[in-house]
Design an enzyme around this catalytic site. Sequence first.
Site, PDB file in Angstrom:
ATOM      1  N   CYS A 108      -9.600 -27.444   5.761  1.00  0.00           N
ATOM      2  CA  CYS A 108      -7.891 -26.879   5.869  1.00  0.00           C
ATOM      3  C   CYS A 108      -7.518 -27.918   7.553  1.00  0.00           C
ATOM      4  CB  CYS A 108      -8.439 -26.039   6.865  1.00  0.00           C
ATOM      5  SG  CYS A 108      -8.372 -25.376   8.466  1.00  0.00           S
ATOM      6  N   ASP A 143      -2.189   8.724  -1.664  1.00  0.00           N
ATOM      7  CA  ASP A 143      -3.913   9.627  -1.432  1.00  0.00           C
ATOM      8  C   ASP A 143      -3.863   9.603  -0.443  1.00  0.00           C
ATOM      9  OD1 ASP A 143      -3.837   7.246  -0.567  1.00  0.00           O
ATOM     10  OD2 ASP A 143      -6.079   6.861  -0.926  1.00  0.00           O
ATOM     11  N   HIS A 188      -7.114 -21.603   9.562  1.00  0.00           N
ATOM     12  CA  HIS A 188      -8.103 -22.139   9.161  1.00  0.00           C
ATOM     13  C   HIS A 188      -9.225 -20.511   8.667  1.00  0.00           C
ATOM     14  CE1 HIS A 188     -12.845 -22.829   9.368  1.00  0.00           C
ATOM     15  NE2 HIS A 188     -12.964 -21.526   9.450  1.00  0.00           N
ATOM     16  N   ASP A 213      -8.785  -7.256   0.026  1.00  0.00           N
ATOM     17  CA  ASP A 213      -7.316  -7.057   1.473  1.00  0.00           C
ATOM     18  C   ASP A 213      -8.483  -7.326   2.079  1.00  0.00           C
ATOM     19  OD1 ASP A 213      -6.839  -4.433   0.764  1.00  0.00           O
ATOM     20  OD2 ASP A 213      -6.243  -4.804   2.675  1.00  0.00           O
ATOM     21  N   CYS A 239     -15.162 -27.479   6.270  1.00  0.00           N
ATOM     22  CA  CYS A 239     -13.943 -27.462   6.018  1.00  0.00           C
ATOM     23  C   CYS A 239     -12.894 -28.067   5.888  1.00  0.00           C
ATOM     24  CB  CYS A 239     -13.129 -26.034   6.747  1.00  0.00           C
ATOM     25  SG  CYS A 239     -12.216 -25.440   6.751  1.00  0.00           S
ATOM     26  N   GLN A 257     -10.742   7.897  -5.174  1.00  0.00           N
ATOM     27  CA  GLN A 257     -10.972   8.447  -3.909  1.00  0.00           C
ATOM     28  C   GLN A 257     -12.318   9.502  -3.625  1.00  0.00           C
ATOM     29  OE1 GLN A 257     -10.756   7.743  -1.181  1.00  0.00           O
ATOM     30  NE2 GLN A 257      -8.821   6.542  -1.651  1.00  0.00           N
ATOM     31  N   GLY A 266     -10.701   3.974   0.235  1.00  0.00           N
ATOM     32  CA  GLY A 266     -12.061   5.114   1.070  1.00  0.00           C
ATOM     33  C   GLY A 266     -13.558   4.577   1.723  1.00  0.00           C
ATOM     34  N   ASP A 301       0.855  -0.980  -0.184  1.00  0.00           N
ATOM     35  CA  ASP A 301       0.075   0.045  -0.152  1.00  0.00           C
ATOM     36  C   ASP A 301       0.977   1.082   0.197  1.00  0.00           C
ATOM     37  OD1 ASP A 301       1.132   0.492   2.336  1.00  0.00           O
ATOM     38  OD2 ASP A 301      -0.859   0.048   3.975  1.00  0.00           O
ATOM     39  N   SER A 302       0.576   2.267  -0.035  1.00  0.00           N
ATOM     40  CA  SER A 302       0.914   3.379  -0.404  1.00  0.00           C
ATOM     41  C   SER A 302       1.699   4.483   0.793  1.00  0.00           C
ATOM     42  CB  SER A 302       0.227   4.619  -0.984  1.00  0.00           C
ATOM     43  OG  SER A 302      -0.725   5.301  -0.180  1.00  0.00           O
ATOM     44  N   GLY A 303       1.193   3.428   2.412  1.00  0.00           N
ATOM     45  CA  GLY A 303       1.295   4.265   3.248  1.00  0.00           C
ATOM     46  C   GLY A 303       0.594   5.672   3.773  1.00  0.00           C
ATOM     47  N   GLY A 304      -0.742   5.839   2.815  1.00  0.00           N
ATOM     48  CA  GLY A 304      -1.714   7.053   2.615  1.00  0.00           C
ATOM     49  C   GLY A 304      -2.469   7.001   3.640  1.00  0.00           C
ATOM     50  N   PHE A 305      -2.892   5.435   3.796  1.00  0.00           N
ATOM     51  CA  PHE A 305      -4.177   5.539   4.524  1.00  0.00           C
ATOM     52  C   PHE A 305      -3.688   5.084   6.056  1.00  0.00           C
ATOM     53  CE2 PHE A 305      -6.498   1.790   7.756  1.00  0.00           C
ATOM     54  CZ  PHE A 305      -8.213   2.787   7.396  1.00  0.00           C
ATOM     55  N   CYS A 344      -9.121 -27.462  10.705  1.00  0.00           N
ATOM     56  CA  CYS A 344     -10.713 -28.140  11.023  1.00  0.00           C
ATOM     57  C   CYS A 344     -10.117 -29.830  10.326  1.00  0.00           C
ATOM     58  CB  CYS A 344     -11.119 -27.770   9.946  1.00  0.00           C
ATOM     59  SG  CYS A 344     -12.418 -26.651   9.863  1.00  0.00           S
TER      60      CYS A 344
HETATM   61 ZN   LIG Z   1     -10.977 -24.843   9.152  1.00  0.00          ZN
END
Ligand SMILES: [Zn+2]
Length: 386
Positions: A319, A147, A348, A279, A317, A202, A229, A93-97, A322
Amino acid sequence: MAARFGFEVLSENGGARRGRLTLAHGVVETPAFMPVGTQGAVKGVTLAQVEALGAEIILGNTYHLHLRPSDALIARAGGLHAFMGWSRPILTDSGGFQVFSLAGRRTVSEERVVFQSHLDGSECWLSPESAADVQARLGSDIAMVFDECVKWPVTRDEAAAAMQRTLRWATRGRARFEALSSGTATDVTPSNPGQAQFGIIQGATFKDLRDESVAGTVSIGFEAYAIGGLSVGEPTDVLYDLTGHTAAQLPPAAPRYLMGVGMPDDLVNCVARGIDMFDCVLPTRNARNGQLFTRRGPISIKNAQFAEDSRPADPDCSCPTCRAHSRAYLRHLYMAGEMSAAALNTVHNLHFYLDTMRGIRKAIEFGRFDDFKQGFLDAYTRPQRD
Ligand SMILES: [Zn+2]
């Protein structure tokens, strides 16, 4: 030799797109979810586990890595991929947030943002140019343009001013990125010559501001575009409405990235509105707080009702967590404060998110995304929002 940036839409189903993104460090099948690796680590698990779960791209935070251990140190180590021992794509990311949400006292000027490090209070700054420089040293596959982020709710005047400044900063950030990639800027050596840069739309919840932001950002010209945003506290119907409205105006040939979203049902609903990349910290952060996502909705493993529950966290699930462990055991680990509670819960939750994306991709390929969406939303009970 780094691969060139590329994106191909393989099939479409309503508004949903099944695509393939080619980056310097490999291919990402879309729609994709990117686990968040804030400090060069996905919290709670090893990168080998993240790879085994099938993540094709992860996210790193420019703000955090700039402050510690520093982009200069990471560049000397050969870039972020070499430093972390992760060979697949990375988006930074840009660091802005973070500058706008996490840093201590900050001063925003047209030139740059001066802020206090949340680590030691020291004075630092980021500008459109320096954010491009930091990400060039980190060598991510996708860099984000710097941004200005606003809180929600925000007045129209504040949103308009931040959007306009974001456009001016995007022009500067793109110019610096192009100087770095073409070798005209020689004071910083990019760790990844195949890096791409995404612009950020934005405009808060004002559609006309979003429209102006799309037009201006697309005319500057980036490899792809992100919607920023949103998911900052606005109601879910507003998030969906703005996402659909904005995505529909973005160039169809480029991937569309919805930043910081979201809950599992948000992913399904926003894929339906044309989003290709997501993300979010929820699967990892909530795992550490004992919340496990399941096909029927999230459960809080600390609840007493699970004390002798021999079923896996999610009976549907597959995974590693599980396959091996019961809710009763996971609850015990959480209550006892065992470190493996965070690891098992994170495995999980990441599996659940990545597997949901696999299901989405398959459904689009087979032309039955609407059925998938309806089935998913019928089974999934969303918890009440705070
Ligand atoms: Zn799982």
